[in-house]
Design a protein around this motif. Structure first.
Motif, mmCIF file in Angstrom:
data_model
loop_
_atom_site.group_PDB
_atom_site.id
_atom_site.type_symbol
_atom_site.label_atom_id
_atom_site.label_comp_id
_atom_site.label_asym_id
_atom_site.label_seq_id
_atom_site.Cartn_x
_atom_site.Cartn_y
_atom_site.Cartn_z
ATOM 1 N N LYS A 202 0.816 -1.216 0.000
ATOM 2 C CA LYS A 202 0.000 0.000 0.000
ATOM 3 C C LYS A 202 0.853 1.270 0.000
ATOM 4 O O LYS A 202 0.332 2.375 0.143
ATOM 5 N N ASP A 204 2.356 2.971 -2.250
ATOM 6 C CA ASP A 204 2.079 3.990 -3.268
ATOM 7 C C ASP A 204 0.881 4.857 -2.892
ATOM 8 O O ASP A 204 0.702 5.954 -3.425
ATOM 9 N N GLN A 205 0.043 4.361 -1.946
ATOM 10 C CA GLN A 205 -1.110 5.134 -1.486
ATOM 11 C C GLN A 205 -0.839 5.836 -0.156
ATOM 12 O O GLN A 205 -1.727 6.465 0.408
ATOM 13 N N PRO A 207 1.873 8.300 0.815
ATOM 14 C CA PRO A 207 3.047 9.110 0.461
ATOM 15 C C PRO A 207 3.897 9.533 1.654
ATOM 16 O O PRO A 207 5.083 9.824 1.495
ATOM 17 N N CYS A 229 9.759 0.728 -3.664
ATOM 18 C CA CYS A 229 8.675 1.583 -3.152
ATOM 19 C C CYS A 229 9.205 2.895 -2.571
ATOM 20 O O CYS A 229 8.432 3.705 -2.043
ATOM 21 N N LYS A 230 10.526 3.065 -2.609
ATOM 22 C CA LYS A 230 11.186 4.244 -2.052
ATOM 23 C C LYS A 230 10.916 4.390 -0.550
ATOM 24 O O LYS A 230 10.683 5.483 -0.029
#
Length: 687
Positions: A202, A204-205, A207, A229-230
């Motif tokens: 999750k 990416d959702q 930040p 995913c950084k």
């Protein structure tokens, strides 16, 4: 636990001699009692016939409230959770603080208060070195079962004025995503690879999520996934080493500072973040400790077993009390099925629990003697004899009945428990009576909710009565408010329970609308529970304002009350009651008890297979008659009784998304899952 409970009476020699044992045991018990007659040892500190102060407007106060001033704290040097741990470290020195069951022999290994402090300081220093501010704008997520790292993280937050935000172990990735986004959480402490994967899925959702600090050692594959995913992925121990190299001086919080945001898992909608300050936490735990210390003494040698989720305030509050008094906290291994083994090794003296577990213990023991009139009679005698002692303010583990009957139960808990505190739901009177007799220790019951920090009422030490949740804590005012639509009025000592206290939460995080619904303009918390004042000044929970609907004839139905009632049938594991405002009755989905039914089926010459049993009309009729009988005995009105039922072979659980993390029915999900079945039940009934 189940196997040991079912073997409860298996080697009690007095039970295997035959019917003649009745006279012998009776005579022996009487002789033994006369020769070892004990003195009262748990004397009530107040008049048990008049346990609360009634003000002119009907508001109630604790008898311990001085001059009407609500309690704020128990010790002058403990006004924040940081102070609580400091006090524990001061009085315990290098004595054990946290224990885990590890090593080849699975013995408990301990670290001291000083070591916990140093690790917490290192962890907090690491967060500051990463750029977080030492104030309540820094939210730290904790996504883990109960472990020492949980405590290090929370103590670090207290030490550096940050805010801990538990992510329930069983909330699921969607709710976790919601909390991380709403709280703008950058750092999450996570225990396992699977939970780390859940978070990364999750990412990416979310930040705000920049770093996951993992308690277990992360694999290279997981590190690679995090990098994509950084999100920085670092092992907890490595983060501690980083913090040690960048050690900072503590920046303790003020009383008014936010300590935690504890999300409640509602049955509908997104979870609500309950904001609790240090003053809230210390106020409530001080009041609970004040009452409990009237029953027992607590020292650095006392041991608490941590198995209820730390994400909930019941367990977290208990740990605050433990640290405040320099007690030891031992963690279970993470599997409730192994809890008995953990307790037998740890041998705790302090035990908090929930009715769900106590009900199971009661059912196991009672069902284990059902086939023998002799064993049933002996158990009945034992409960009555020990209950009479409780009525005379005597609590002990060394009576003849403990030696003959209850010793095994006490040994399952380790043999040293001196106080049991139960909460989260009302405990049925007969179960309460039984547990007090069987455990041979002080048993106290409380009532409250997260929005009140934890407790609102608490039973008085020495009170032998049952069927209530005690009187107001010294930190609370309590009143009942009219609920006309359910025919409850304060003039009749019935109504919605409302509490006013320094431990009342300051609001739902970023949700002013729901905050206003929970706390009125005068600062009273509206709990949504329906209570009744009893003549002795104690409070009884009788209903729930939420989850009510109106039938076609205008009658209101409170489904939780009916479900709790039906769940007392020995054949019922779970119940879901639902209705339709266009109908004049309700129907139910019943999950038969998978431990009771197979044995019953064999006696009836039926297949023990649960699926086959649930499809058998004879079984359905038997269970239907039993729950209606129990409902009638409990005083359910005719329109509250189910008109038809469907038997479902699979337990409602977190895994099948039919229960919340606090083990309450997920009504919208259950309704959707069984809508066609409910329609069929109505059609069948109306033929």
């Amino acid at each position: 636990m189940s196997k040991k409970m079912s073997d409860f009476f298996s080697d009690a020699s007095a039970l295997s001699i035959g019917a003649g044992v009745v006279t012998a045991v009776s005579a022996a018990a009487a002789t033994y009692y006369l020769s070892t007659r004990p003195e009262p040892n748990v004397l009530p500190p107040i008049d048990l016939t008049d346990q609360s102060v009634v003000l002119e407007d009907g508001t109630r106060l604790s008898r311990f409230t001085r001059a009407g001033n609500l309690m704020k704290y128990l010790y002058d040097d403990v006004k924040t959770t940081y102070d609580a741990f400091q006090r524990g470290m001061k009085i315990s020195g290098d004595k054990p603080c946290l224990g885990t069951r590890t090593g080849p022999n699975l013995e408990y290994e301990w670290i001291s208060y000083r070591e916990v402090y140093e690790k917490s300081r290192a962890f907090g220093s690491g967060l500051l070195a990463k750029g977080l501010k030492p104030d309540d704008s820094s939210f730290i997520g904790i996504y883990s079962i109960n472990r020492p790292e949980w405590v290090f993280t929370e103590q670090a937050c207290s030490m550096f004025s940050m805010v801990s935000v538990p992510l329930y172990d069983s909330l699921g990735p969607d709710a976790c995503k919601y909390i991380i986004k709403q709280g703008d959480i950058r750092y999450v402490v996570c225990d396992s690879k699977q939970k780390t994967k859940n978070l990364l899925a999750k990412a990416d959702q979310c930040p705000s999520l920049k770093c996951i600090i993992m308690m277990d050692s992360p694999s290279e594959e997981l590190k690679s996934e995090a990098a994509k995913c950084k999100v920085e992925l670092i092992q907890f121990q490595d983060f501690l080493e980083f913090g040690k190299k960048n050690l900072k001086e503590p920046k303790p919080p003020k009383e008014s500072d936010l300590a935690t945001v504890c999300y409640t898992s509602g049955t509908t909608g997104d979870p609500k973040g309950v904001m609790l300050t240090h003053a809230n936490l210390i106020c409530n735990m001080s009041a609970v400790a004040f009452i409990a210390l009237k029953a027992i003494s607590v020292s650095q040698d006392d041991v608490h077993i941590s198995y209820l989720p730390l994400a909930h305030m019941f367990e977290r509050g208990m740990q605050i009390i433990c640290y405040m008094h320099g007690c030891q906290v031992g963690f279970f291994r993470g599997d409730v099925k192994l809890l008995t083994e953990d307790m037998q090794t740890l041998r705790p003296t302090l035990f908090i629990t929930v009715p769900r577990l106590l009900n199971r213990i009661y059912d196991k023991i009672v069902n284990s003697v059902q086939g023998s009139a002799l064993k049933s009679k002996l158990l009945e005698w034992a409960v009555e004899a020990k209950s009479k002692e409780v009525e005379n303010y005597i609590v002990r583990k060394d009576s003849i009945w403990d030696k003959l009957v209850f010793g095994k139960v006490q040994n399952l808990l380790g043999g040293r428990v001196k106080i049991v505190i139960t909460g989260s739901a009302p405990l049925e009177a007969k179960v309460f009576k039984f547990i007090r007799a069987a455990f041979g220790c002080v048993v106290m019951e409380g009532y409250g909710q997260t929005e009140a920090t934890a407790g609102i009422t608490f039973s008085i030490p020495g009170d032998p009565s049952t069927g209530h949740v005690g009187c107001p804590l010294p930190c609370c005012k309590v009143k009942l408010v009219d609920v006309p639509e359910m025919d409850y009025y304060s003039k009749d000592n019935k109504g919605e329970i409302c509490s006013y206290s320094y431990s009342t939460f300051i609001g739902y995080f970023k949700n002013e609308e729901k905050t206003k619904k929970a706390i009125d303009d005068d600062g009273w918390l509206h709990t949504g529970d329906i209570g009744q004042w009893l003549p002795n000044g104690t409070l009884k929970i009788i209903d729930r304002k939420k989850n009510i609907f109106k039938l076609s004839q205008g009658e209101y139905i409170a489904t939780e009350k009916i479900e709790n009632c039906y769940s007392r049938s020995r054949f019922v594991a779970q119940a879901f009651v639902d209705g339709n405002s266009l109908k004049n009755n309700v129907v139910g989905i019943i999950v038969p008890d998978p431990e009771v039914m197979p044995e019953w089926a064999k006696k009836e010459g039926l297949s023990p297979d649960m699926k086959e049993l649930c499809e058998n009309k004879k079984v359905k009729e038997m269970i239907f008659k039993d729950i209606v009988r129990i409902g009638k005995e409990a005083g359910l009105k005719t329109f509250e009784q189910v008109a038809n039922i469907h038997l479902f072979p699979e337990l409602f659980s977190l895994e099948n998304d039919l229960l919340t993390p606090t083990f309450k029915n997920k009504r919208p999900v259950l309704r959707k899952r069984f809508q066609s079945v409910i329609n069929d039940l109505y059609a069948e009934f109306e033929k």
